[in-house]
Design a protein around this motif. Structure first.
Motif, PDB file in Angstrom:
ATOM      1  N   PRO A 192      44.252  51.161  -2.826  1.00 60.72           N
ATOM      2  CA  PRO A 192      43.160  51.373  -3.780  1.00 60.72           C
ATOM      3  C   PRO A 192      42.625  50.034  -4.276  1.00 60.72           C
ATOM      4  N   SER A 193      41.367  50.029  -4.707  1.00 60.75           N
ATOM      5  CA  SER A 193      40.781  48.786  -5.199  1.00 60.75           C
ATOM      6  C   SER A 193      41.441  48.354  -6.495  1.00 60.75           C
ATOM      7  N   ASP A 194      41.409  47.057  -6.738  1.00 61.61           N
ATOM      8  CA  ASP A 194      41.890  46.485  -7.997  1.00 61.61           C
ATOM      9  C   ASP A 194      43.402  46.508  -8.152  1.00 61.61           C
ATOM     10  N   VAL A 195      44.174  46.682  -7.045  1.00 61.84           N
ATOM     11  CA  VAL A 195      45.631  46.634  -7.182  1.00 61.84           C
ATOM     12  C   VAL A 195      46.063  45.203  -7.512  1.00 61.84           C
ATOM     13  N   PRO A 196      47.144  45.024  -8.276  1.00 63.04           N
ATOM     14  CA  PRO A 196      47.613  43.675  -8.619  1.00 63.04           C
ATOM     15  C   PRO A 196      48.108  42.925  -7.383  1.00 63.04           C
ATOM     16  N   LEU A 197      47.751  41.651  -7.313  1.00 62.94           N
ATOM     17  CA  LEU A 197      48.176  40.767  -6.232  1.00 62.94           C
ATOM     18  C   LEU A 197      48.872  39.544  -6.817  1.00 62.94           C
ATOM     19  N   LEU A 198      49.886  39.044  -6.099  1.00 66.61           N
ATOM     20  CA  LEU A 198      50.500  37.760  -6.429  1.00 66.61           C
ATOM     21  C   LEU A 198      49.880  36.735  -5.488  1.00 66.61           C
ATOM     22  N   GLU A 199      49.022  35.906  -6.016  1.00 65.10           N
ATOM     23  CA  GLU A 199      48.247  34.967  -5.204  1.00 65.10           C
ATOM     24  C   GLU A 199      48.945  33.612  -5.171  1.00 65.10           C
ATOM     25  N   VAL A 200      49.415  33.226  -3.982  1.00 66.45           N
ATOM     26  CA  VAL A 200      50.151  31.975  -3.801  1.00 66.45           C
ATOM     27  C   VAL A 200      49.284  31.002  -3.007  1.00 66.45           C
ATOM     28  N   THR A 201      48.934  29.885  -3.640  1.00 67.02           N
ATOM     29  CA  THR A 201      48.136  28.853  -2.984  1.00 67.02           C
ATOM     30  C   THR A 201      49.046  27.707  -2.573  1.00 67.02           C
ATOM     31  N   THR A 202      48.910  27.242  -1.322  1.00 68.07           N
ATOM     32  CA  THR A 202      49.787  26.209  -0.790  1.00 68.07           C
ATOM     33  C   THR A 202      48.981  25.123  -0.093  1.00 68.07           C
ATOM     34  N   CYS A 203      49.345  23.880  -0.374  1.00 71.81           N
ATOM     35  CA  CYS A 203      48.768  22.723   0.301  1.00 71.81           C
ATOM     36  C   CYS A 203      49.885  22.049   1.093  1.00 71.81           C
ATOM     37  N   SER A 204      49.723  21.992   2.422  1.00 75.44           N
ATOM     38  CA  SER A 204      50.772  21.438   3.291  1.00 75.44           C
ATOM     39  C   SER A 204      50.320  20.108   3.878  1.00 75.44           C
ATOM     40  N   ARG A 205      51.193  19.085   3.728  1.00 72.93           N
ATOM     41  CA  ARG A 205      50.885  17.738   4.225  1.00 72.93           C
ATOM     42  C   ARG A 205      52.088  17.179   4.973  1.00 72.93           C
ATOM     43  N   LEU A 206      51.815  16.340   5.971  1.00 70.24           N
ATOM     44  CA  LEU A 206      52.900  15.643   6.649  1.00 70.24           C
ATOM     45  C   LEU A 206      53.620  14.749   5.654  1.00 70.24           C
ATOM     46  N   ARG A 207      54.945  14.855   5.619  1.00 68.26           N
ATOM     47  CA  ARG A 207      55.707  14.073   4.641  1.00 68.26           C
ATOM     48  C   ARG A 207      55.596  12.580   4.921  1.00 68.26           C
ATOM     49  N   ALA A 208      55.548  12.196   6.181  1.00 71.30           N
ATOM     50  CA  ALA A 208      55.553  10.770   6.535  1.00 71.30           C
ATOM     51  C   ALA A 208      54.237  10.076   6.208  1.00 71.30           C
ATOM     52  N   THR A 209      53.104  10.771   6.396  1.00 75.29           N
ATOM     53  CA  THR A 209      51.795  10.126   6.252  1.00 75.29           C
ATOM     54  C   THR A 209      50.930  10.703   5.144  1.00 75.29           C
ATOM     55  N   GLY A 210      51.266  11.893   4.662  1.00 75.82           N
ATOM     56  CA  GLY A 210      50.442  12.536   3.644  1.00 75.82           C
ATOM     57  C   GLY A 210      49.199  13.211   4.193  1.00 75.82           C
ATOM     58  N   GLU A 211      49.067  13.276   5.529  1.00 77.17           N
ATOM     59  CA  GLU A 211      47.893  13.908   6.125  1.00 77.17           C
ATOM     60  C   GLU A 211      47.892  15.412   5.872  1.00 77.17           C
ATOM     61  N   LEU A 212      46.720  15.929   5.535  1.00 76.73           N
ATOM     62  CA  LEU A 212      46.573  17.352   5.274  1.00 76.73           C
ATOM     63  C   LEU A 212      46.697  18.144   6.566  1.00 76.73           C
ATOM     64  N   VAL A 213      47.554  19.142   6.562  1.00 71.51           N
ATOM     65  CA  VAL A 213      47.763  19.994   7.734  1.00 71.51           C
ATOM     66  C   VAL A 213      47.103  21.364   7.531  1.00 71.51           C
ATOM     67  N   GLU A 214      47.256  21.922   6.327  1.00 69.69           N
ATOM     68  CA  GLU A 214      46.704  23.259   6.081  1.00 69.69           C
ATOM     69  C   GLU A 214      46.574  23.515   4.587  1.00 69.69           C
ATOM     70  N   LEU A 215      45.506  24.235   4.236  1.00 71.15           N
ATOM     71  CA  LEU A 215      45.389  24.865   2.921  1.00 71.15           C
ATOM     72  C   LEU A 215      45.515  26.360   3.150  1.00 71.15           C
ATOM     73  N   ALA A 216      46.282  27.036   2.334  1.00 65.88           N
ATOM     74  CA  ALA A 216      46.466  28.478   2.523  1.00 65.88           C
ATOM     75  C   ALA A 216      46.542  29.181   1.185  1.00 65.88           C
ATOM     76  N   ARG A 217      46.043  30.409   1.181  1.00 63.02           N
ATOM     77  CA  ARG A 217      46.146  31.256   0.000  1.00 63.02           C
ATOM     78  C   ARG A 217      46.588  32.638   0.471  1.00 63.02           C
ATOM     79  N   THR A 218      47.793  33.014   0.060  1.00 62.66           N
ATOM     80  CA  THR A 218      48.338  34.314   0.446  1.00 62.66           C
ATOM     81  C   THR A 218      48.368  35.232  -0.769  1.00 62.66           C
TER      82      THR A 218
END
Length: 247
Positions: A192-218
């Motif tokens: 049904p519409s308007d059901v509660p969601l747990l929205e998790v936003t994640t920013c993933s970067r290479l640990r060695a260089t800090g380069e951005l690999v992915e932005l994600a929102r689940t």
């Protein structure tokens, strides 16, 4: 049934409050597995709302596996409730596959020139690529949709992945907030519409260089998952001083 008053000033819709109350009663076995729920008219009278409001609450509970409907007989509490444990510190599919479930991620939308959501732009540095590939995935377990994931990949991610071993470490940082499903999200989640969601936003970067690999929102369907976590700390870091002072 014990009384329950729908709070008209609550940010949660009336049907959402009724859904939550009925779910609580089911989980506390006030309504036992296999028993028939009171009729929509009886529930509408009990909660002081319209029959349509009660019906939306029941539809949500059916979608989440708490109830099942039998034409001509009524609505019954199911024998087993489908709610899945997810540890946010580990890949979710790996966890559920290990416990015998069928878990998959299904790509439903793709764009080679996707726009990062405005509220996530502050996670992208000024000197980083501004062109992103975008994908929308439905996350399913045993055929039940439990989440939607929006992913944004920088144009150079393919090159980064091809140049790095699969064991290269990635640091992921993020945040969690409560949201409610839009009409489009509800259609994809079959909820049904308007059901509660747990929205998790994640920013993933290479640990060695800090380069951005992915932005994600689940966006996890709150009633279909139980989020787990673990941590290690000292006994002195546990905030129990007020309780200790009373004992």
């Amino acid at each position: 049934m014990e009384p329950f008053v729908v709070d008209q000033d609550s940010p949660l819709s009336a049907w959402g409050q009724i859904q939550r109350d009925l779910q609580r009663r089911i989980e506390l076995t006030e309504f036992r597995p296999g028993t028939r729920l009171p009729s929509e008219n009886d529930l509408a009278s009990h909660y002081g709302v319209s029959r349509m409001t009660v019906r939306r609450a029941i539809e949500a509970l059916i979608a989440d596996g708490y109830l099942r409907s039998r034409r001509g007989s009524g609505t019954f509490v199911t024998e087993g409730i489908r709610r899945f444990d997810v540890d946010l510190l580990r890949p979710w599919r790996e966890q559920l596959l290990a416990t015998g479930h069928v878990a998959r991620s299904r790509l439903t939308e793709y764009s080679a020139k996707g726009q990062v959501a405005d509220e996530l732009l502050d996670l992208v540095k000024h000197d980083e690529p501004q062109r992103f590939g975008f994908g929308l995935h439905i996350q399913e377990v045993d055929g039940l949709a439990i989440a939607l994931t929006e992913s944004w990949l920088p144009a150079n991610t393919r090159a980064i992945v091809s140049q790095k071993p699969s064991s290269a470490l990635v640091s992921a940082t993020g945040s969690i907030r409560i949201s409610h499903a839009s009409r489009h999200q509800s259609a994809l989640l079959q909820s049904p519409s308007d059901v509660p969601l747990l929205e998790v936003t994640t920013c993933s970067r290479l640990r060695a260089t800090g380069e951005l690999v992915e932005l994600a929102r689940t966006s996890w369907v709150a009633s279909r998952v139980r989020i787990n976590y673990g941590r290690t700390l000292t006994i002195g870091q546990i905030d129990m001083s007020e309780l200790l002072s009373k004992t």
